[in-house]
Enzyme design. Structure first.
Site, mmCIF file in Angstrom:
data_model
loop_
_atom_site.group_PDB
_atom_site.id
_atom_site.type_symbol
_atom_site.label_atom_id
_atom_site.label_comp_id
_atom_site.label_asym_id
_atom_site.label_seq_id
_atom_site.Cartn_x
_atom_site.Cartn_y
_atom_site.Cartn_z
ATOM 1 N N GLN A 42 43.561 28.783 37.845
ATOM 2 C CA GLN A 42 42.512 29.264 36.960
ATOM 3 C C GLN A 42 43.033 29.560 35.564
ATOM 4 O OE1 GLN A 42 39.469 32.140 38.037
ATOM 5 N NE2 GLN A 42 40.215 32.099 40.146
ATOM 6 N N ASP A 92 55.693 39.188 33.078
ATOM 7 C CA ASP A 92 55.003 39.692 34.264
ATOM 8 C C ASP A 92 53.989 40.743 33.810
ATOM 9 O OD1 ASP A 92 54.434 41.275 36.674
ATOM 10 O OD2 ASP A 92 56.168 40.300 37.585
ATOM 11 N N TYR A 108 44.109 43.644 49.096
ATOM 12 C CA TYR A 108 43.584 42.793 48.030
ATOM 13 C C TYR A 108 42.174 43.240 47.640
ATOM 14 C CZ TYR A 108 41.969 38.486 45.716
ATOM 15 O OH TYR A 108 41.456 37.567 44.831
ATOM 16 N N LYS A 125 40.724 44.486 43.979
ATOM 17 C CA LYS A 125 39.655 43.792 43.273
ATOM 18 C C LYS A 125 38.396 44.650 43.128
ATOM 19 C CE LYS A 125 41.807 39.975 42.290
ATOM 20 N NZ LYS A 125 42.104 39.626 40.880
ATOM 21 N N THR A 152 43.132 26.457 44.024
ATOM 22 C CA THR A 152 44.378 26.815 43.357
ATOM 23 C C THR A 152 45.447 26.987 44.437
ATOM 24 O OG1 THR A 152 43.985 29.193 43.547
ATOM 25 C CG2 THR A 152 43.064 28.087 41.602
#
Length: 275
Positions: free
Chosen positions: A22, A80, A173, A177, A208
């Site tokens: 992306q 990073d 995760y 998010k 991806t």
């Protein structure tokens, strides 16, 4: 070219996680719309529990070449998102080189799998540090120069469908998010007085390296009831979503065409969130 052909002419965008997937697509599409680009990527392994290979310096070099082939300028660094000082420095250098900052695409993120009570503490910490705290560092680096430029602006955070509808096997995760959504909406309120808009995009099943991580299938094999949480969307879902299709939304949110939109969660999910 007309303004409609180059809606971002004269503007400068900062994109994180730009080496491939992306991030690369967003860089190229923003450049095609007329923007110069500041880009970062760690270009190295960042989380040992990821089931897919890390981006490389060669990947970022290819992004640079693709942006330049669109006739735009790019400043790219190996940074990073967890490196707050590194982000501040590259943004400062980019503003010095290009004269302003108008757009941020906070794209950098990682995904790995495991049940919450079984994952190592470091696996949790890596996800939170990269996906959420990394975004915090991006905001702290980028917001002051956008305000100082006095041109308004657009900050676009890349969350996930899992930032709205939690799924099993990746609670760490999902937490990161969901956190991106809270940060996005709060920031939109705080930056409204400066004419700066802040919105999140929520992709699902993207083509991806992260989206093709085969370790997900091992999780579903071990826990077959989890498959019901990964339903198809309302539109045909026989393939993963192309990053370029998400970049269409990025360019729209970066442009004046979305001038009325802020604090919004934009789905890029073929209707998955409503099924």
């Amino acid at each position: 070219m007309s303004t409609s052909e180059l809606p971002l002419a004269g503007r400068v965008a900062y994109v994180t996680g730009a080496a491939r997937g992306q991030g690369r697509s967003h860089c190229v599409r923003l450049a095609r719309a007329g923007a110069d680009v500041i880009a970062i990527d760690a270009c190295a392994p960042v989380a040992e529990h990821n089931g897919y290979a890390a981006a490389t310096p060669e990947d970022l070099a290819e992004t640079v070449a693709l942006v330049e082939s669109e006739g735009r300028k790019i400043l790219a660094r190996h940074v990073d998102v967890r490196d707050a000082d590194g982000q501040r420095q590259v943004v400062a250098d980019g503003v010095e080189q290009f004269g302003r900052l108008d757009i941020v695409v906070a794209n950098a993120g990682v995904l790995n799998w495991g049940r919450l009570w079984e994952i190592p503490a470091q696996q949790w910490q890596d996800i939170i540090d990269i996906n959420l705290t990394g975004l915090f560092h991006t905001v702290q680096a980028a917001v002051p120069p956008i305000i100082e430029a006095g041109n308004g602006g657009s900050i676009i955070t890349i969350s996930s469908a899992a930032g709205i509808k939690a799924v099993p096997g990746s609670a760490h995760y999902c937490a990161s998010k969901f956190g991106v959504v809270g940060l996005t909406n709060s920031l939109a309120v705080e930056l409204g007085e400066f004419g700066i808009r802040v919105n999140s995009i929520h992709p699902y099943g993207t083509d991806t390296p992260m989206g093709n991580d085969l370790s997900m299938y091992k999780l579903l094999q071990d826990h077959p009831t989890y498959i019901h949480s990964f339903s198809p969307g309302a539109l045909p879902t026989d393939s993963l979503i192309a990053p370029n299709d998400i970049s269409d939304i990025v360019v729209w949110l970066a442009s004046d065409a979305s001038s009325l939109v802020t604090a919004a969660q934009i789905p890029a999910d073929k209707g998955y969130l409503k099924i």
